[in-house]
Design an enzyme around this catalytic site. Sequence first.
Site, PDB file in Angstrom:
ATOM      1  N   GLU A   1      12.121   2.142  14.192  1.00 34.50           N
ATOM      2  CA  GLU A   1      11.296   3.265  13.726  1.00 34.50           C
ATOM      3  C   GLU A   1      10.038   3.291  14.576  1.00 34.50           C
ATOM      4  OE1 GLU A   1       9.949   2.565   9.642  1.00 34.50           O
ATOM      5  OE2 GLU A   1       9.963   0.404  10.012  1.00 34.50           O
TER       6      GLU A   1
ATOM      7  N   LYS B   1       6.533  -1.957   1.810  1.00 28.76           N
ATOM      8  CA  LYS B   1       5.355  -1.408   2.506  1.00 28.76           C
ATOM      9  C   LYS B   1       4.170  -2.356   2.353  1.00 28.76           C
ATOM     10  CE  LYS B   1       3.187   3.128   3.272  1.00 28.76           C
ATOM     11  NZ  LYS B   1       3.293   3.104   4.723  1.00 28.76           N
TER      12      LYS B   1
ATOM     13  N   TYR C   1       0.839  -1.198   0.000  1.00 32.54           N
ATOM     14  CA  TYR C   1       0.000   0.000   0.000  1.00 32.54           C
ATOM     15  C   TYR C   1       0.869   1.240   0.000  1.00 32.54           C
ATOM     16  CZ  TYR C   1       0.818   0.869   5.031  1.00 32.54           C
ATOM     17  OH  TYR C   1       1.384   1.154   6.251  1.00 32.54           O
TER      18      TYR C   1
ATOM     19  N   LEU D   1      11.179   1.165   7.009  1.00 31.89           N
ATOM     20  CA  LEU D   1      10.602   1.654   5.757  1.00 31.89           C
ATOM     21  C   LEU D   1      11.350   2.922   5.322  1.00 31.89           C
ATOM     22  CD1 LEU D   1       8.094   1.092   3.864  1.00 31.89           C
ATOM     23  CD2 LEU D   1       7.107   3.099   4.955  1.00 31.89           C
TER      24      LEU D   1
ATOM     25  N   ARG E   1      -7.174 -20.656  -2.538  1.00 32.38           N
ATOM     26  CA  ARG E   1      -6.129 -20.534  -1.518  1.00 32.38           C
ATOM     27  C   ARG E   1      -4.997 -21.537  -1.746  1.00 32.38           C
ATOM     28  NH1 ARG E   1      -4.418 -22.309   3.510  1.00 32.38           N
ATOM     29  NH2 ARG E   1      -3.545 -20.633   4.791  1.00 32.38           N
TER      30      ARG E   1
ATOM     31  N   ARG F   1       8.029   4.398  -4.755  1.00 27.40           N
ATOM     32  CA  ARG F   1       8.177   3.379  -3.696  1.00 27.40           C
ATOM     33  C   ARG F   1       7.169   2.245  -3.910  1.00 27.40           C
ATOM     34  NH1 ARG F   1       7.615   5.169   2.452  1.00 27.40           N
ATOM     35  NH2 ARG F   1       5.449   5.342   1.788  1.00 27.40           N
TER      36      ARG F   1
HETATM   37  N1  PDD Z   1       2.893   4.908   7.461  1.00 28.63           N
HETATM   38  N2  PDD Z   1       7.606   3.635   8.872  1.00 28.63           N
HETATM   39  C1  PDD Z   1       6.483   2.901   8.854  1.00 28.63           C
HETATM   40  C2  PDD Z   1       6.499   1.558   9.483  1.00 28.63           C
HETATM   41  C3  PDD Z   1       5.318   3.416   8.252  1.00 28.63           C
HETATM   42  O1  PDD Z   1       4.204   2.681   8.223  1.00 28.63           O
HETATM   43  C4  PDD Z   1       5.345   4.715   7.681  1.00 28.63           C
HETATM   44  C5  PDD Z   1       4.145   5.312   6.993  1.00 28.63           C
HETATM   45  C6  PDD Z   1       6.549   5.445   7.736  1.00 28.63           C
HETATM   46  C7  PDD Z   1       6.679   6.816   7.127  1.00 28.63           C
HETATM   47  O2  PDD Z   1       6.676   6.749   5.726  1.00 28.63           O
HETATM   48  P1  PDD Z   1       6.145   7.970   4.840  1.00 28.63           P
HETATM   49  O3  PDD Z   1       6.914   9.167   5.272  1.00 28.63           O
HETATM   50  O4  PDD Z   1       6.443   7.561   3.447  1.00 28.63           O
HETATM   51  O5  PDD Z   1       4.690   8.101   5.158  1.00 28.63           O
HETATM   52  C8  PDD Z   1       7.658   4.863   8.324  1.00 28.63           C
HETATM   53  C9  PDD Z   1       1.698   5.362   6.770  1.00 28.63           C
HETATM   54  C10 PDD Z   1       1.501   6.838   6.841  1.00 28.63           C
HETATM   55  C11 PDD Z   1       0.515   4.568   7.274  1.00 28.63           C
HETATM   56  O6  PDD Z   1       0.689   3.375   7.472  1.00 28.63           O
HETATM   57  O7  PDD Z   1      -0.570   5.125   7.452  1.00 28.63           O
END
Ligand code: PDD
Length: 285
Positions: A179, A147, A33, A204, A100, A52
Amino acid sequence: MGRIVYVNGEYLPEEEAKISVFDRGFLFADGIYEVSSVIEGKPIDNAAHIARMHRSLGELRMEAPVSDDELLAIQAEVIQRNDLKEGLVYWQVTRGAADRDFNFPEGATPSLVMFTQTKTLLDSSAAKTGISVISQPDIRWLRRDIKTVQLLAAALAKQAAKDAGAGDAWLVEDGFVTEGSSNNAYIVTKQGTIVTRQLSNDILPGITRASVLRLAREAQMRVEERPFTIEEAQDAAEAFYTSASSFVMPVVRIDGVEIGDGAPGPVATRLREIYIEAARAQVGG
Ligand code: PDD
């Protein structure tokens, strides 16, 4: 809620927007996503989010469901149909529906879903007070650079934070912060250096992280990409996190310990301002 949601070629009222029970996103979390923030009806840092997405798809040997031009057109359409001025546009690609079986299905069509969420991003009240975080063990898999939609570990960490009266969780592995549960984590040392973990499979590669680090360097701020511990963070001058859904968010308490004087610090505040300035410049606002 009454939104219009995009599902595989159709724009539908959200109650009618449905995916097969055999969709591999549902059965295997076999999907990825992206989330772009939206200001003045336009997605921010959008080209980097799309790039990405392609990287995530490639790592999982999945096909893009539509061309980039089609994706941009669908984004514009869901934003317009939902009259979204400020908030988020979320899209998800899964390997599609098939009987499945763990192995990749032959010839399954990837599935694309997209929807919007209204959110106050610019005038965020949390950014004025700062957020408390707690530490949680990082129990996620070892390819956090992709992601994927397998977000159960993040949901558990966020719920633990909520149960503890905190706003979010920072994840710790081998003694170091990886993170945040859905954001990238930073500290500012007493010498004024911005510290955030270097990119690898452990985190990420945040799009907001890339923009904020570039803007920080342009503003002659010192940046060091290395791991840090919770103890170092608790003793730092400032802490903050970044994501598309929060921009730059000051962190004022970690595991109950106040950072600095317990209020958003000058570096996080300045970075938030310059990130918002740059975002506004992208939408001509
Ligand atoms: N989350 N690290 C993780 C584990 C994340 O899920 C996200 C983003 C980030 C920051 O990435 P970016 O700057 O590209 O949004 C870092 C999104 C916002 C979400 O899951 O809603």
